[in-house]
Design a protein around this motif. Structure first.
Motif, short mmCIF file in Angstrom:
data_model
loop_
_atom_site.label_atom_id
_atom_site.label_comp_id
_atom_site.label_asym_id
_atom_site.label_seq_id
_atom_site.Cartn_x
_atom_site.Cartn_y
_atom_site.Cartn_z
N TYR A 80 -1.32 10.69 3.41
CA TYR A 80 -1.48 11.30 2.10
C TYR A 80 -1.25 10.22 1.06
O TYR A 80 -0.23 9.52 1.10
CB TYR A 80 -0.49 12.45 1.90
N TRP A 81 -2.21 10.08 0.15
CA TRP A 81 -2.16 9.06 -0.89
C TRP A 81 -2.08 9.73 -2.25
O TRP A 81 -2.67 10.79 -2.46
CB TRP A 81 -3.42 8.20 -0.87
N GLN A 82 -1.38 9.09 -3.20
CA GLN A 82 -1.42 9.55 -4.58
C GLN A 82 -1.31 8.34 -5.51
O GLN A 82 -0.96 7.24 -5.09
CB GLN A 82 -0.32 10.56 -4.88
N GLN A 83 -1.62 8.56 -6.78
CA GLN A 83 -1.60 7.47 -7.75
C GLN A 83 -0.18 7.07 -8.12
O GLN A 83 0.67 7.92 -8.36
CB GLN A 83 -2.35 7.89 -9.02
N GLU A 84 0.06 5.76 -8.12
CA GLU A 84 1.34 5.20 -8.58
C GLU A 84 1.04 3.90 -9.31
O GLU A 84 0.43 2.99 -8.73
CB GLU A 84 2.27 4.95 -7.39
N ASP A 85 1.43 3.83 -10.56
CA ASP A 85 1.18 2.64 -11.40
C ASP A 85 -0.30 2.26 -11.39
O ASP A 85 -0.67 1.08 -11.32
CB ASP A 85 2.02 1.46 -10.91
N GLY A 86 -1.17 3.28 -11.46
CA GLY A 86 -2.60 3.03 -11.57
C GLY A 86 -3.31 2.69 -10.27
O GLY A 86 -4.50 2.34 -10.30
N ALA A 87 -2.63 2.79 -9.15
CA ALA A 87 -3.25 2.47 -7.86
C ALA A 87 -2.92 3.55 -6.84
O ALA A 87 -1.88 4.22 -6.93
CB ALA A 87 -2.76 1.11 -7.36
N TRP A 88 -3.81 3.72 -5.87
CA TRP A 88 -3.55 4.68 -4.79
C TRP A 88 -2.52 4.11 -3.83
O TRP A 88 -2.66 2.98 -3.36
CB TRP A 88 -4.84 4.99 -4.03
N LYS A 89 -1.48 4.89 -3.56
CA LYS A 89 -0.42 4.47 -2.64
C LYS A 89 -0.16 5.59 -1.62
O LYS A 89 -0.32 6.77 -1.93
CB LYS A 89 0.88 4.18 -3.40
N ILE A 90 0.29 5.18 -0.43
CA ILE A 90 0.57 6.14 0.65
C ILE A 90 1.96 6.74 0.44
O ILE A 90 2.95 6.02 0.37
CB ILE A 90 0.49 5.46 2.02
N ILE A 91 2.01 8.09 0.35
CA ILE A 91 3.32 8.73 0.19
C ILE A 91 3.80 9.37 1.48
O ILE A 91 4.97 9.71 1.61
CB ILE A 91 3.29 9.78 -0.93
N PHE A 92 2.89 9.54 2.44
CA PHE A 92 3.29 10.07 3.75
C PHE A 92 2.33 9.52 4.80
O PHE A 92 1.13 9.45 4.58
CB PHE A 92 3.25 11.59 3.79
N GLU A 93 2.89 9.20 5.97
CA GLU A 93 2.06 8.74 7.09
C GLU A 93 2.72 9.17 8.39
O GLU A 93 3.95 9.06 8.55
CB GLU A 93 1.90 7.22 7.07
N GLY A 94 1.91 9.67 9.31
CA GLY A 94 2.46 10.06 10.60
C GLY A 94 1.41 10.71 11.47
O GLY A 94 0.22 10.79 11.12
N ALA A 95 1.86 11.19 12.62
CA ALA A 95 0.95 11.85 13.54
C ALA A 95 0.42 13.13 12.92
O ALA A 95 1.16 13.88 12.28
CB ALA A 95 1.67 12.16 14.85
N ALA A 96 -0.87 13.37 13.10
CA ALA A 96 -1.47 14.60 12.60
C ALA A 96 -1.03 15.76 13.48
O ALA A 96 -1.08 15.68 14.71
CB ALA A 96 -3.00 14.49 12.61
N THR A 97 -0.57 16.84 12.84
CA THR A 97 -0.08 17.97 13.59
C THR A 97 -1.07 19.12 13.51
O THR A 97 -1.87 19.18 12.59
CB THR A 97 1.28 18.44 13.05
N ARG A 146 0.83 -1.22 0.00
CA ARG A 146 0.00 0.00 0.00
C ARG A 146 0.86 1.27 0.00
O ARG A 146 0.33 2.37 -0.17
CB ARG A 146 -0.90 0.02 1.24
N TYR A 147 2.16 1.13 0.19
CA TYR A 147 3.03 2.30 0.34
C TYR A 147 3.80 2.59 -0.95
O TYR A 147 4.27 1.68 -1.62
CB TYR A 147 3.98 2.09 1.52
N ALA A 148 3.92 3.88 -1.28
CA ALA A 148 4.53 4.30 -2.54
C ALA A 148 6.04 4.21 -2.50
O ALA A 148 6.67 4.22 -1.43
CB ALA A 148 4.11 5.74 -2.84
N LYS A 149 6.63 4.17 -3.68
CA LYS A 149 8.09 4.13 -3.77
C LYS A 149 8.71 5.38 -3.17
O LYS A 149 9.82 5.35 -2.65
CB LYS A 149 8.51 3.99 -5.24
N GLN A 150 7.98 6.51 -3.26
CA GLN A 150 8.47 7.78 -2.73
C GLN A 150 8.02 8.02 -1.29
O GLN A 150 8.12 9.14 -0.79
CB GLN A 150 7.97 8.93 -3.61
N PHE A 151 7.59 6.99 -0.60
CA PHE A 151 7.05 7.14 0.75
C PHE A 151 8.06 7.73 1.73
O PHE A 151 9.26 7.44 1.67
CB PHE A 151 6.60 5.77 1.28
#
Length: 421
Positions: A404-421, A333-338
């Motif tokens: 934060y999710w964005q499209q990668e290779d036609g699928a939604w992937k997570i590019i950032f994850e962490g505590a909400a500030t 589920r996680y993007a290459k640029q995560f």
């Protein structure tokens, strides 16, 4: 009959000017011998300032110049600092004795940049009047409200427009919209001082009253009119991408003007003082999302429901794979640029999660107060926020998380994850 003929031609010309068409030809047959025509007393239109400025344009379109004059005069009695109304007033007077080749041609010595700003404001208001989507369709950017979020704010940078939608059983319901000003150099803020308005999903963080601004900003407080409502720029993904800046607010305008040009702020979103107060009544500090998009997307209820369901399914799939200790599907589920909030890249994150998962016999993951909004544009992102309750055989943890999710290779992937500030 000759007088009516001349007025009809002049009204047609000014309509073209208001629509910012190419310069029209002179509208009197002999410009060297202008005719001064006595104007009858007209009837002023009622409504909001924007409704009346547009009504004046309609009157000109229909050849009712006396009604246009009466409407503009009434508007200026109520809003004496409405510069666009003054510009239109000058044009109406000038039309009595001379042909006009552009809106503002009767404005005398008004500076070119000021005149261009007023023309842009006129175009923004005229264009918006033709747009019926907010009342007939749904915003594709407001997919899932948290139950505690009563309203959401959508800013359409291209249209210079701000919208308010109410959470009605999870569905965005149109409340109101107003003309708005964004950054002098447009949208997509990247660094401090670039005079751009950020694009993305933010939250109103506080309310700076006018009395507070007077104490802390002195004479500069007037720039913000009735007060300011800061938003959370830079957010988590902005920081991870190296975006810098501060002081991005929703706020009013100085006392000496009714409205500013569409692109005139240092990056903030500014409205007339009356309209800022109208927006303010729908703001919940710490809760209300402000979704700023390059151009708003409007969809049918059926299409919105489909996107809403798909977004919920996406997040629940991630949660279920994590809870079920399906480590590889979960990591997919996680993007290459995560990047994580502590700076881990995908390889480091995957290694750590694999080791942690190996020590688990069971886990339970519950998400509450989930919201999902999308920034739109050519590279749309999903912003998800939720309260996470994680329990396992060797750890209990509760936190407020943002992804934060964005499209990668036609699928939604997570590019950032962490505590909400």
């Amino acid at each position: 009959m000759r007088s009516l003929f001349i007025w009809g031609k002049r009204s047609t010309c000014l309509l073209a000017l208001l629509m910012l068409a190419p310069p029209a030809r002179p509208i009197v047959s002999n410009p060297a011998k202008p005719q001064f025509l006595e104007e009858k007393i007209g009837s002023a239109s009622i409504g909001s300032p924007e409704q009346r400025i547009l009504a004046a344009i309609d009157h000109i379109r229909n050849g009712r110049l006396a009604d246009a004059r009466a409407t503009v005069n009434a508007l200026l009695l109520e809003q004496p600092n409405y510069r666009l109304a003054h510009l239109l007033s000058g044009d109406l007077y000038a039309m009595r004795t001379m042909p006009l080749n552009n809106i503002g041609a009767g404005s005398g010595k008004l500076a070119t940049d000021q005149l261009n700003d007023l023309r842009k404001e006129a175009l923004a208001r005229i264009t918006n009047r033709k747009t019926k989507e907010p009342q007939a369709l749904l915003p594709a950017h407001l997919l899932v409200f948290a139950p505690s979020q009563q309203y959401a704010i959508l800013v359409d940078a291209a249209a210079s427009r701000i919208y308010v939608f109410k959470n009605v059983d999870g569905v965005p319901s149109y409340v109101t919209d107003h003309y708005a000003t964004i950054g002098k150099l447009g949208a997509d803020k990247f660094k401090e001082g670039d005079q751009r308005t950020p694009l993305g999903v933010y939250f109103v963080t506080s309310h700076l009253t006018r009395s507070y601004l007077d104490k802390t900003r002195g004479a500069q407080a007037d720039l913000y009119g009735v007060g300011a409502w800061p938003i959370s720029f830079p957010n988590e993904i902005d920081k991870s991408e190296g975006r810098t800046g501060s002081g991005i607010w929703l706020h009013g305008v100085p006392a000496n003007t009714y409205a500013r040009a569409p692109w005139a702020s240092n990056g903030c979103v500014a409205m007339t003082n009356e309209e800022m107060l109208d927006i303010a009544q729908y703001i919940q500090i710490g809760q209300t999302p402000v979704v700023i998009v390059p151009k708003a997307e409007w969809v049918s209820k059926v299409e919105w429901q489909s996107r809403h369901d798909a977004a919920l399914s996406l997040i629940d799939g991630w949660r279920e794979e994590w809870e079920s200790l399906k480590t590889q599907p979960y990591l997919n589920r996680y993007a290459k640029q995560f990047k994580s909030d502590d700076g881990q890249d995908l390889a480091t994150w995957s290694h750590q999660k694999t080791l942690v998962s190996a020590g688990k016999r069971w886990s339970k993951v519950h998400l509450d107060e989930l919201s999902i909004f999308t920034s739109g544009g050519p590279n749309p992102r999903l912003t998800t926020s939720f309260k996470q309750d994680y329990r396992s055989n060797n750890l209990d943890n509760q936190m407020k998380k943002r992804q934060y999710w964005q499209q990668e290779d036609g699928a939604w992937k997570i590019i950032f994850e962490g505590a909400a500030t």
